[in-house]
Enzyme design. Structure first.
Site, mmCIF file in Angstrom:
data_model
loop_
_atom_site.group_PDB
_atom_site.id
_atom_site.type_symbol
_atom_site.label_atom_id
_atom_site.label_comp_id
_atom_site.label_asym_id
_atom_site.label_seq_id
_atom_site.Cartn_x
_atom_site.Cartn_y
_atom_site.Cartn_z
ATOM 1 C CG ASP A 10 -1.817 1.263 1.198
ATOM 2 O OD1 ASP A 10 -2.543 1.583 0.030
ATOM 3 O OD2 ASP A 10 -2.078 1.661 2.430
ATOM 4 C CB SER A 11 0.092 4.801 -0.458
ATOM 5 O OG SER A 11 -0.946 4.839 0.123
ATOM 6 C CE1 TYR A 42 2.008 4.971 -3.874
ATOM 7 C CE2 TYR A 42 0.898 3.431 -4.689
ATOM 8 C CZ TYR A 42 2.169 3.952 -4.374
ATOM 9 O OH TYR A 42 3.274 3.173 -4.535
ATOM 10 C CB CYS A 73 -3.123 0.208 -2.483
ATOM 11 S SG CYS A 73 -3.139 1.898 -3.180
ATOM 12 C CG ASN A 74 -9.557 -0.230 -2.390
ATOM 13 O OD1 ASN A 74 -10.568 -0.748 -3.111
ATOM 14 N ND2 ASN A 74 -9.485 -0.020 -1.333
ATOM 15 C CD GLU A 153 -0.326 6.898 5.944
ATOM 16 O OE1 GLU A 153 0.744 7.279 6.795
ATOM 17 O OE2 GLU A 153 -0.582 5.821 5.457
ATOM 18 C CB CYS A 185 -9.438 4.311 0.739
ATOM 19 S SG CYS A 185 -7.882 4.658 1.180
ATOM 20 C CG HIS A 187 -5.199 5.019 4.373
ATOM 21 N ND1 HIS A 187 -4.581 4.472 3.150
ATOM 22 C CD2 HIS A 187 -4.148 5.467 5.153
ATOM 23 C CE1 HIS A 187 -3.337 4.471 3.157
ATOM 24 N NE2 HIS A 187 -3.143 5.205 4.210
HETATM 25 N N1 DGL Z 1 -4.995 2.810 0.898
HETATM 26 C C1 DGL Z 1 -4.876 3.194 -0.445
HETATM 27 C C2 DGL Z 1 -6.149 2.725 -1.142
HETATM 28 O O1 DGL Z 1 -6.638 1.765 -0.839
HETATM 29 C C3 DGL Z 1 -4.307 4.417 -1.162
HETATM 30 C C4 DGL Z 1 -4.490 5.655 -0.323
HETATM 31 C C5 DGL Z 1 -3.680 6.847 -0.804
HETATM 32 O O2 DGL Z 1 -2.571 6.773 -0.952
HETATM 33 O O3 DGL Z 1 -4.190 7.920 -1.249
HETATM 34 O O4 DGL Z 1 -6.666 3.552 -2.260
#
Ligand code: DGL
Length: 273
Positions: A10-11, A42, A73-74, A153, A185, A187
């Site tokens: 993931d990011s 991301y 990570c989506n 974050e 997402c 997160h």
């Molecule tokens: N957690 C990630 C997702 O599921 C990426 C979030 C990000 O870095 O913007 O999209």
């Protein structure tokens, strides 16, 4: 052969929601977690940037001899995985499709995700497709929540500002009277408590993490790649390892040992990564 690890990336800390589900349900599997913290978030990057980053991570994971990759990570799953998975001999699972399939059980479905995931319409398409196959009708409302990842974050979960932002993002979904909310997402499950306070109690939450783990388990079974015994987890971050370790400890309950990973650009036009 079956002792090879599963790569998870993931990011940042978002993918730890998937890692935790993998640890709980497949404790025998060894995992390598990569957080591309040097380049997060991301979700507001361009598709070509995201594809480049994911190509680098997959290339590095291939060098670690992984037997499977779970894109936790989506944004990466919808913008890069389809184009990159053929470059590798191991299966690459995205988190979005299993989540969308689970969400299609609802009727009035809200999706919250990063800007790029929402723009891709990957969730609404996959949910509509699943519902069509089951001869059911669904309605989907998608909302981009660009402020969520930086707030998570920065560990600002209990911050009144985060609550206000969440109220603003969820307002159109409350107006639409959704019965199901998808965390589009990885997160966002960290915000579940806040979101629960804002939404009516009847709204069902879908965390795709649980569903991608089921898909991973089935794939390992089919390929005869399941491991026995007790797996171990190794953590890598492209940004400052100590910072990621500190953040990750909030979600893992212990401070992990994190090693710096140096990702290098991959030629995308030809050949295997
Ligand atoms: N957690 C990630 C997702 O599921 C990426 C979030 C990000 O870095 O913007 O999209």
């Amino acid at each position: 052969m079956t002792e090879r690890p599963i790569g998870v990336f993931d990011s940042g800390v978002g993918g730890l929601t998937v890692l935790r589900a993998l640890r709980r349900r497949l404790p025998q599997e060894s995992l390598i977690y990569v957080a591309d913290t040097a380049r997060l978030p991301y979700g507001s990057r361009s598709p070509s940037e995201i594809e480049g980053f994911v190509a680098e991570i997959l290339h590095w994971l291939a060098q670690q001899n992984v037997k499977m990759v779970v894109a936790a990570c989506n944004t990466s799953s919808v913008l890069a995985l389809d184009r990159l998975r053929d470059r590798h001999s191991f299966p690459c699972l995205g988190v979005t499709l299993p989540g969308a399939r689970a969400a299609a059980q609802g009727q009035r479905i809200g999706v919250i995700a990063t800007e790029m995931t929402i723009q891709s319409k990957a969730y609404s398409r996959a949910i509509a497709e699943t519902a069509r196959e089951a001869h059911r009708s669904v309605q989907v409302w998608e909302v981009a929540c660009p402020e969520f990842v930086p707030l998570i974050e920065a560990n600002r979960l209990d911050d009144p500002y985060t609550y206000r932002v969440a109220r603003r993002y969820l307002a159109p979904l409350i107006a639409a009277e959704i019965d199901t909310l998808v965390f589009g997402c990885t997160h966002y499950p960290y915000l579940a408590n806040i979101l629960r306070q804002i939404l009516p109690p009847t709204v069902q939450f879908i965390d795709p993490a649980e569903h991608v783990v089921t898909a991973a388990w089935q794939e390992l079974e089919v390929l005869g790649l399941r491991q026995t015994g007790r797996g171990r987890v190794r953590f890598y971050a492209s940004g400052e390892p100590e910072r990621f370790a500190r953040m990750a400890s909030l979600w893992l309950g212990q401070v992990p040992l994190v090693t710096k990973v140096n990702l290098s650009p991959v030629e995308l036009r030809s050949g295997k990564g």
